[in-house]
Write a protein that holds these residues in place. Structure first.
Motif, PDB file in Angstrom:
ATOM      1  N   VAL A 256     -19.582  11.605 -25.479  1.00  0.00           N
ATOM      2  CA  VAL A 256     -20.382  12.352 -26.458  1.00  0.00           C
ATOM      3  C   VAL A 256     -19.520  13.403 -27.140  1.00  0.00           C
ATOM      4  CG1 VAL A 256     -22.350  13.891 -26.783  1.00  0.00           C
ATOM      5  CG2 VAL A 256     -22.519  11.980 -25.167  1.00  0.00           C
ATOM      6  N   GLU A 257     -18.721  14.126 -26.353  1.00  0.00           N
ATOM      7  CA  GLU A 257     -17.860  15.175 -26.910  1.00  0.00           C
ATOM      8  C   GLU A 257     -16.833  14.585 -27.874  1.00  0.00           C
ATOM      9  OE1 GLU A 257     -16.572  19.112 -27.511  1.00  0.00           O
ATOM     10  OE2 GLU A 257     -18.380  18.327 -26.546  1.00  0.00           O
ATOM     11  N   TRP A 258     -16.312  13.385 -27.548  1.00  0.00           N
ATOM     12  CA  TRP A 258     -15.348  12.710 -28.430  1.00  0.00           C
ATOM     13  C   TRP A 258     -15.990  12.470 -29.797  1.00  0.00           C
ATOM     14  CZ3 TRP A 258     -14.635   8.333 -31.338  1.00  0.00           C
ATOM     15  CH2 TRP A 258     -13.325   7.896 -31.564  1.00  0.00           C
ATOM     16  N   HIS A 259     -17.234  11.973 -29.793  1.00  0.00           N
ATOM     17  CA  HIS A 259     -17.951  11.769 -31.059  1.00  0.00           C
ATOM     18  C   HIS A 259     -18.215  13.094 -31.759  1.00  0.00           C
ATOM     19  CE1 HIS A 259     -18.582   7.643 -31.891  1.00  0.00           C
ATOM     20  NE2 HIS A 259     -19.522   7.380 -31.015  1.00  0.00           N
ATOM     21  N   PHE A 260     -18.630  14.090 -30.995  1.00  0.00           N
ATOM     22  CA  PHE A 260     -18.942  15.398 -31.581  1.00  0.00           C
ATOM     23  C   PHE A 260     -17.711  15.986 -32.278  1.00  0.00           C
ATOM     24  CE2 PHE A 260     -18.808  20.058 -30.861  1.00  0.00           C
ATOM     25  CZ  PHE A 260     -19.786  20.432 -31.769  1.00  0.00           C
ATOM     26  N   GLN A 261     -16.582  15.992 -31.593  1.00  0.00           N
ATOM     27  CA  GLN A 261     -15.360  16.536 -32.188  1.00  0.00           C
ATOM     28  C   GLN A 261     -14.925  15.700 -33.398  1.00  0.00           C
ATOM     29  OE1 GLN A 261     -14.169  19.348 -31.516  1.00  0.00           O
ATOM     30  NE2 GLN A 261     -15.026  19.843 -29.499  1.00  0.00           N
ATOM     31  N   SER A 262     -15.169  14.385 -33.350  1.00  0.00           N
ATOM     32  CA  SER A 262     -14.834  13.516 -34.484  1.00  0.00           C
ATOM     33  C   SER A 262     -15.683  13.856 -35.703  1.00  0.00           C
ATOM     34  CB  SER A 262     -15.039  12.048 -34.101  1.00  0.00           C
ATOM     35  OG  SER A 262     -14.181  11.655 -33.059  1.00  0.00           O
ATOM     36  N   ILE A 263     -16.973  14.121 -35.470  1.00  0.00           N
ATOM     37  CA  ILE A 263     -17.870  14.501 -36.567  1.00  0.00           C
ATOM     38  C   ILE A 263     -17.378  15.775 -37.240  1.00  0.00           C
ATOM     39  CG2 ILE A 263     -20.202  15.321 -37.123  1.00  0.00           C
ATOM     40  CD1 ILE A 263     -21.183  13.507 -34.792  1.00  0.00           C
ATOM     41  N   ILE A 264     -17.082  16.773 -36.420  1.00  0.00           N
ATOM     42  CA  ILE A 264     -16.614  18.055 -36.964  1.00  0.00           C
ATOM     43  C   ILE A 264     -15.352  17.859 -37.791  1.00  0.00           C
ATOM     44  CG2 ILE A 264     -15.742  20.350 -36.387  1.00  0.00           C
ATOM     45  CD1 ILE A 264     -18.707  19.998 -35.808  1.00  0.00           C
TER      46      ILE A 264
END
Length: 658
Positions: A256-264
């Motif tokens: 989830v964090e990988w996706h979150f950081q990718s979005i940012i």
């Protein structure tokens, strides 16, 4: 540790609460799932009457069992609730559309497919499902410059985790790929750089020590291409968007964090370059309007496509016309007959001019497509997508100016819901139909296309699982059994991966019981229709209803091609030499005691488009066979595939009713 997932009802309530409490967030329903759940789009923006914002679209959970994207978007929304440097920086230049869950039914049931068994990320060409149609409508209306679609779960190595497009070759020739990749590759590498710099944000060793991600365009990963326009991001590229799929490494909190950081990272990149990204989209439109395509041969795009009815298939003609309009393609209908060269086009023909902003999309929809069988790279999915050929509509190209009186096609002119012409005049109610279903072998419901075809033809049916055939009485309520799926449905646990053990038979003894049921049904006058390679293999190899030998090609190999049809009740409505479609192609031998109803052409040029490298093995071989009594029909063709192949539904109708 796996990620936690809230129910869809709680997800809806959470989105409503956040939008009600924040002036920068607006929640709008954009459609409904097949089971009636609302699909929501949360718009995040800061009102500024003096400044036009650059639109970006974020989508998640097209595959319902890949919920890390939804969790990451919720985390992002929480971050944007705060009036902080990040939210101010992004909202100054961007308007962000978030479809937090594209597949509510699959999300709720934790399945890859939607409520009708369709893989939504294979449905963006025909948009047969309401969920897909809702996303397409948003793309057409909002014209996002960047589309990020969040998926999982991919890691090509322990050091380079996750995957970010752009993809490797081959690339769809409908794209303006130079405009796409000049931004898609820097965007992907920026996301990768930010992920590496955020290693301290992760908990697991694999995330804390990774060196980067897999970027197929850069890293040469085989089997990950953007040739087919059936996925969300590949479809969006035909609108000029920078469409990027992100595959998180795992279904964990770190995933989830990988996706979150990718979005940012992606949004910061988009905000920084928002003017140039908007200019890039304008260049895409200008190329279409001005018929200036510097990377394509001058003969690539015609001046016009002209559509006419084929064999008086009114429903197919009007459905395709409406499809063009719904996708934002400018379309006209002629108000008079006209002649060009040796061809006369009737009044009511549809003309699609190619000097329009979405000419690339129109070309992809309407052109014959490409024969990629000689490609050095393996094609990973469905690639024989010509909508006129699949629909049963005549499509012509004109490369010079024409003069004819026309009117703009509006949606209300396209007669949606017209019945399929060939289903009239036969009382099918006396035939009781049963279909064999699976609950997700290989994360698919292979029978979904069959169900859709039967529903469109208004043929009622009951569903049977493989284990239902353990009882000799299970087939007594039906007259016809139809099987369109994998042969693995009749495997035992020792023959298949443990993931699918619950979906197959329990033992060899159960195989023998199913075999007895099927053989008895056939001997007592029941009819069996097997569609595609899997059904044919199961019926002949495991269930032993025929000595026919089934030959198959690769799993994802597919093609539209010319087929030779014999004159019979089964082929009514088709010419002697007509079209056919294969997916995981199958052909037959040892057919001395069978009737050969259709055969593959011996002409190597008969393969019109698609990817079938070993086609020469099937040339001249039987493609449809029946036993002498006609109550066993084996199709090597796929005739009801994912809602694409409506021109071939008549073969199914004939097999059932005649």
């Amino acid at each position: 540790m796996g990620q936690s997932q809230i129910s869809y009802n709680k997800l809806e309530a959470l989105l409503k609460m956040k939008s009600e409490n924040n002036p920068h967030m607006e929640l709008i329903p954009i459609g409904e799932s097949t089971k009636g759940r609302v699909i929501w789009c949360l718009t995040i923006h800061k009102q500024d009457q003096l400044k036009r914002k650059t639109p970006v679209l974020l989508t998640a959970s097209l595959h319902g069992n890949e919920s890390t994207g939804t969790s990451a978007l919720l985390r992002f929304i929480e971050k944007m609730e705060e009036e902080n440097e990040l939210s101010f920086g992004l909202l100054e230049d961007l308007i962000i559309y978030c479809i937090v869950c594209c597949n509510p039914d699959g999300y709720q049931e934790k399945t890859r497919f939607n409520g009708e068994g369709f893989d939504l990320n294979r449905d963006f060409l025909t948009q047969s499902q309401p969920e897909t149609a809702s996303i397409v409508k948003l793309i057409v209306e909002k014209k996002p410059v960047v589309v990020l679609d969040l998926h999982g779960y991919v890691s090509k190595s322990t050091s380079f985790i996750g995957l970010i497009e752009p993809s490797g070759p081959p690339h769809n020739s409908s794209y303006e790929y130079d405009l796409f990749v000049r931004w898609a590759l820097p965007l992907a590498e920026h996301i990768e750089s930010c992920l590496v710099s955020k290693q301290d944000e992760f908990s697991l060793e694999g995330f804390k020590n990774h060196k980067g991600t897999c970027i197929p365009y850069r890293d040469g990963t085989r089997g990950w291409d953007d040739f087919s326009p059936i996925t969300c991001t590949n479809y969006s590229m035909l609108h000029g968007s920078i469409g990027v799929t992100l595959e998180t490494p795992s279904k964990t909190e770190d995933g989830v964090e990988w996706h979150f950081q990718s979005i940012i990272a992606a949004l910061q990149f988009s905000a920084k370059h928002h003017k140039k990204l908007a200019e890039n989209l304008t260049k895409f439109y200008d190329r279409g309007i001005n018929r200036h395509h510097p990377t394509h041969p001058s003969s690539h795009f015609p001046r016009y496509f002209v559509l006419t009815e084929k064999k008086e298939l009114h429903s197919s003609f009007y459905s395709l016309t409406q499809h063009l309009v719904k996708n934002g393609i400018t379309t006209y209908m002629t108000e008079e007959e006209f002649t060009d060269g040796h061809t006369t086009y009737p009044k009511g023909s549809v003309i699609v001019p190619m000097n329009q902003s979405l000419c690339n999309l129109a070309y992809c929809f309407l052109s014959k497509g490409e024969n990629a069988s000689s490609s050095k790279e393996k094609i990973s999915e469905f690639c024989s997508w010509s909508l006129p050929l699949h629909s049963g509509v005549n499509c012509y190209t004109i490369f010079h100016s024409i003069h004819v009186k026309v009117k703009l096609v509006e949606k209300e002119l396209t007669q949606e819901g017209m019945p399929l012409e060939f289903i009239t005049g036969v009382d099918h109610d006396v035939k009781k139909i049963g279909i064999l279903v699976d609950e997700g072998l290989f994360h698919k419901k292979a029978h979904a296309g069959l169900k859709m075809a039967l529903k469109e033809m208004e043929i009622p049916f009951i569903e049977l699982k493989a284990k239902d055939l353990l009882s000799g009485e299970s087939l007594s309520p039906i007259d016809i059994l139809i099987y369109n799926g994998y042969e693995h449905l009749f495997y035992t646990p020792s023959d298949i991966r443990s993931t699918y053990e619950e979906l197959v038979l329990n033992s060899r003894q159960q195989q023998e019981m199913c075999q007895q049921t099927i053989q008895s049904f056939l001997k007592t006058g029941g009819k069996i229709i097997g569609i595609g390679a899997g059904a044919a293999k199961a019926l002949t190899t495991t269930l032993k209803v025929s000595p026919v030998k089934v030959h198959t090609s690769g799993w994802n190999e597919n093609a539209l091609l010319n087929i030779h049809y014999e004159e019979s009740n089964l082929t009514l409505g088709y010419d002697k030499d007509d079209l056919g479609f294969v997916y995981r192609p199958a052909w037959f031998s040892n057919v001395e005691n069978m009737n050969v109803i259709a055969s593959y052409s011996k002409d190597p040029e008969s393969l019109l488009c698609g990817y079938w490298p070993s086609f020469e093995k099937a040339q001249g071989a039987p493609a449809i066979v029946t036993n002498k009594t006609g109550n066993l029909i084996l199709f090597g063709l796929e005739i009801c595939f994912r809602g694409h192949t409506k021109y071939f539904y008549r073969l199914l109708w004939n097999a059932i009713c005649l």
